[in-house]
Design an enzyme around this catalytic site. Structure first.
Site, PDB file in Angstrom:
ATOM      1  CB  CYS A  85      -0.921   0.010   1.207  1.00  0.00           C
ATOM      2  SG  CYS A  85      -1.881  -1.494   1.351  1.00  0.00           S
ATOM      3  CB  CYS A 206     -12.804  -1.693   6.563  1.00  0.00           C
ATOM      4  SG  CYS A 206     -12.975  -2.883   7.898  1.00  0.00           S
ATOM      5  CB  SER A 207      -9.575   1.590   3.499  1.00  0.00           C
ATOM      6  OG  SER A 207      -8.825   0.389   3.483  1.00  0.00           O
ATOM      7  CE  LYS A 328     -15.136   3.620   6.333  1.00  0.00           C
ATOM      8  NZ  LYS A 328     -15.617   3.546   4.962  1.00  0.00           N
ATOM      9  CG  HIS A 332      -6.345   1.919   0.513  1.00  0.00           C
ATOM     10  ND1 HIS A 332      -5.182   2.445  -0.006  1.00  0.00           N
ATOM     11  CD2 HIS A 332      -5.938   0.922   1.358  1.00  0.00           C
ATOM     12  CE1 HIS A 332      -4.131   1.812   0.497  1.00  0.00           C
ATOM     13  NE2 HIS A 332      -4.565   0.874   1.315  1.00  0.00           N
TER      14      HIS A 332
HETATM   15  N1  COA Z   1     -16.872   1.293   3.850  1.00  0.00           N
HETATM   16  C1  COA Z   1     -18.156   1.595   3.569  1.00  0.00           C
HETATM   17  N2  COA Z   1     -18.938   0.860   2.772  1.00  0.00           N
HETATM   18  C2  COA Z   1     -18.396  -0.225   2.195  1.00  0.00           C
HETATM   19  C3  COA Z   1     -17.056  -0.584   2.412  1.00  0.00           C
HETATM   20  C4  COA Z   1     -16.286   0.205   3.277  1.00  0.00           C
HETATM   21  N3  COA Z   1     -15.013  -0.088   3.527  1.00  0.00           N
HETATM   22  N4  COA Z   1     -16.775  -1.705   1.699  1.00  0.00           N
HETATM   23  C5  COA Z   1     -17.914  -2.023   1.057  1.00  0.00           C
HETATM   24  N5  COA Z   1     -18.888  -1.134   1.347  1.00  0.00           N
HETATM   25  C6  COA Z   1     -20.275  -1.140   0.894  1.00  0.00           C
HETATM   26  C7  COA Z   1     -20.406  -1.393  -0.584  1.00  0.00           C
HETATM   27  O1  COA Z   1     -20.426  -0.173  -1.300  1.00  0.00           O
HETATM   28  C8  COA Z   1     -21.707  -2.130  -0.663  1.00  0.00           C
HETATM   29  O2  COA Z   1     -22.744  -1.177  -0.549  1.00  0.00           O
HETATM   30  P1  COA Z   1     -24.129  -1.381  -1.346  1.00  0.00           P
HETATM   31  O3  COA Z   1     -24.726  -2.658  -0.809  1.00  0.00           O
HETATM   32  O4  COA Z   1     -24.912  -0.155  -0.993  1.00  0.00           O
HETATM   33  O5  COA Z   1     -23.747  -1.482  -2.797  1.00  0.00           O
HETATM   34  C9  COA Z   1     -21.729  -2.941   0.616  1.00  0.00           C
HETATM   35  O6  COA Z   1     -20.870  -2.260   1.528  1.00  0.00           O
HETATM   36  C10 COA Z   1     -21.236  -4.364   0.440  1.00  0.00           C
HETATM   37  O7  COA Z   1     -20.044  -4.321  -0.322  1.00  0.00           O
HETATM   38  P2  COA Z   1     -19.122  -5.585  -0.502  1.00  0.00           P
HETATM   39  O8  COA Z   1     -18.117  -5.274  -1.572  1.00  0.00           O
HETATM   40  O9  COA Z   1     -19.942  -6.825  -0.649  1.00  0.00           O
HETATM   41  O10 COA Z   1     -18.371  -5.628   0.902  1.00  0.00           O
HETATM   42  P3  COA Z   1     -17.505  -6.776   1.468  1.00  0.00           P
HETATM   43  O11 COA Z   1     -18.180  -7.248   2.710  1.00  0.00           O
HETATM   44  O12 COA Z   1     -17.161  -7.797   0.417  1.00  0.00           O
HETATM   45  O13 COA Z   1     -16.134  -6.024   1.825  1.00  0.00           O
HETATM   46  C11 COA Z   1     -14.614  -5.199   3.444  1.00  0.00           C
HETATM   47  C12 COA Z   1     -16.050  -5.166   2.929  1.00  0.00           C
HETATM   48  C13 COA Z   1     -14.496  -4.223   4.585  1.00  0.00           C
HETATM   49  C14 COA Z   1     -14.250  -6.621   3.918  1.00  0.00           C
HETATM   50  C15 COA Z   1     -13.666  -4.807   2.284  1.00  0.00           C
HETATM   51  O14 COA Z   1     -13.985  -3.502   1.852  1.00  0.00           O
HETATM   52  C16 COA Z   1     -12.190  -4.866   2.669  1.00  0.00           C
HETATM   53  O15 COA Z   1     -11.589  -5.939   2.642  1.00  0.00           O
HETATM   54  N6  COA Z   1     -11.605  -3.737   3.038  1.00  0.00           N
HETATM   55  C17 COA Z   1     -10.195  -3.693   3.450  1.00  0.00           C
HETATM   56  C18 COA Z   1      -9.306  -3.554   2.248  1.00  0.00           C
HETATM   57  C19 COA Z   1      -7.871  -3.725   2.650  1.00  0.00           C
HETATM   58  O16 COA Z   1      -7.501  -4.626   3.380  1.00  0.00           O
HETATM   59  N7  COA Z   1      -6.988  -2.847   2.139  1.00  0.00           N
HETATM   60  C20 COA Z   1      -5.582  -2.885   2.462  1.00  0.00           C
HETATM   61  C21 COA Z   1      -5.351  -2.296   3.791  1.00  0.00           C
HETATM   62  S1  COA Z   1      -3.808  -2.684   4.491  1.00  0.00           S
END
Ligand code: COA
Length: 386
Positions: A85, A206-207, A328, A332
């Site tokens: 990242c 979470c981002s 966030k 990201h």
């Molecule tokens: N913040 C706010 N909303 C989020 C979001 C977040 N971080 N991630 C997804 N959403 C929303 C989507 O827009 C979707 O909304 P909708 O139903 O209105 O369309 C809904 O939540 C579901 O999205 P989905 O893609 O199915 O979510 P998910 O459960 O598969 O993933 C996380 C959510 C948090 C697990 C994923 O965003 C993630 O892994 N984040 C971390 C990324 C990371 O590790 N980056 C590197 C850092 S070191």
């Protein structure tokens, strides 16, 4: 070493961008920055592009060649830089060093990631952790940062509400950023009641998984005014390494790489943390935003939550954090993040950030972390050289 300036900046919209390809994303950002710098393509001498894993996310390697080709910039040399990242922050640093050394006069530093084309991005992201000791044992980045959060709460009494405040601040700022993935506000209650991800972190801690690209144009300071009336100067570029795995650390509530890089950067720029008017920190999870507030020196150890609660990190507070909306809420796209942070600080220092402008910002800082702190890049920028 020569003084170095930023003369152009550009960022694509961040989000789930089904209708834009990898090459279109980076071309939009790269050509946007070149246009912003009033630069003729003929003056461009090199490009450095941060990208964590195009191979895993879109099945494309050799992206440096793809990028110069798609941008119509051949035969300009283009080099990919990878540090999870922090890939963008390191590409920025490579560009700065190339110009500071006198090897090049004008270069582009860019970053790009297209993460939403895969069904599940989590295993690809997890390749940035220690494979043998973390990922293969089932640890993901949300779970690693959740452990850090648990420990911080246990050691310092940090509350769940204080962690949530990081997301509240980010989303408020993102609501004024047209390029943000999530340009809407949230409340502490909404963060606490969103879906659990890895205890104590919820969805809104979470981002997200994002597509996007950003680029800036770096130029020898002595030539900057040939292109723009508002160059922004690079006051410091610092990078440090830390252990890749959490278990190797004496204390998981501090990122040693952040402390080392920021102290080096403050020395180089001849400033203290009190001189910084606006900062973009690496809040991949709310806890990492809070750690950054402490490790960069905006709060004493253990008091990051208090500083957030008191509103000191708001746009009109003593130490404004993430005017862009941060990882966030701006989004990201891993390799793009370090460059998007720099672009935001350039706009802040030029006074061009619209409703999210930090009043009178003169000195700004970016903090870009790879993994759970295995790599950290800190940059300080100023309206003036000294
Ligand atoms: N913040 C706010 N909303 C989020 C979001 C977040 N971080 N991630 C997804 N959403 C929303 C989507 O827009 C979707 O909304 P909708 O139903 O209105 O369309 C809904 O939540 C579901 O999205 P989905 O893609 O199915 O979510 P998910 O459960 O598969 O993933 C996380 C959510 C948090 C697990 C994923 O965003 C993630 O892994 N984040 C971390 C990324 C990371 O590790 N980056 C590197 C850092 S070191």
């Amino acid at each position: 070493m020569r003084d170095v300036a930023i003369i152009g900046a550009s960022q694509t919209k961040f989000g789930e961008l089904w209708d834009v390809s990898f090459r279109e994303l980076i071309s939009q950002a790269g050509l946007g920055a070149i246009e912003d710098a009033n630069l003729s393509g003929a003056d461009l001498e090199a490009m450095f592009v941060g990208n964590m894993s195009a191979g895993l996310f879109v099945g494309q390697e050799h992206i440096a060649s793809l990028i110069s080709d798609s941008m119509g910039m051949n035969p300009v040399p283009c080099t990919r830089v990878e540090a999870a990242c922090a890939s963008g922050g390191l590409a920025l640093r490579q560009g700065i060093m190339a110009v500071a050394s006198g090897y090049h006069d004008v270069v582009v530093a860019a970053g790009v990631e297209k993460m939403t084309d895969v069904v599940d991005a989590t295993p690809a992201i997890a390749t940035a952790s220690d494979q043998e000791w973390e990922a293969q044992q089932g640890a993901t980045f949300p779970s690693l940062y959740a452990m850090i959060a648990q420990r911080h709460m246990y050691e310092y009494g940090t509350t769940r509400e204080q962690l949530a405040m990081m997301s509240v601040v980010n989303h408020k700022n993102a609501s004024n950023n047209p390029n943000a993935q999530f340009p809407f506000e949230v409340t502490v209650d909404k963060v606490l009641n969103s879906s659990p991800v890895a205890d104590p972190l919820t969805l809104l801690d979470c981002s997200p998984v994002s597509d996007g690209a950003a680029a800036i144009v770096i130029c020898a300071a002595e030539k900057a005014k040939e292109y723009t009336d508002t160059p922004i100067y690079v006051r410091a570029s610092a990078q440090s390494s830390g252990t890749i795995a959490l278990h190797s650390r004496k204390d998981i509530t501090t990122l040693d790489a952040t402390i080392a890089a920021s102290r080096k950067a403050y020395d180089m720029a001849g400033v203290t943390v009190k001189d910084i008017d606006a900062t973009e920190v690496h809040d991949c999870f709310s806890i990492n935003g809070l750690l950054a507030i402490e490790d960069l020196g905006f709060a004493k150890k253990g008091e990051g939550g208090k500083v957030l609660e008191e509103g000191q990190t708001n746009i009109d507070g003593d130490c404004p954090i993430n005017p862009s909306g941060g990882l966030k809420a701006r989004g990201h796209p891993l390799g793009a993040t370090g460059i998007a942070q720099a672009a935001e600080i350039v706009w802040q220092l030029r006074g061009e950030a619209g409703k999210r402008q930090v009043d009178g910002a003169e000195i700004g800082m970016t903090h870009n972390v790879g993994g759970t702190g295995g790599t950290c890049a800190v940059h300080i920028f100023g309206r003036d050289l000294n």
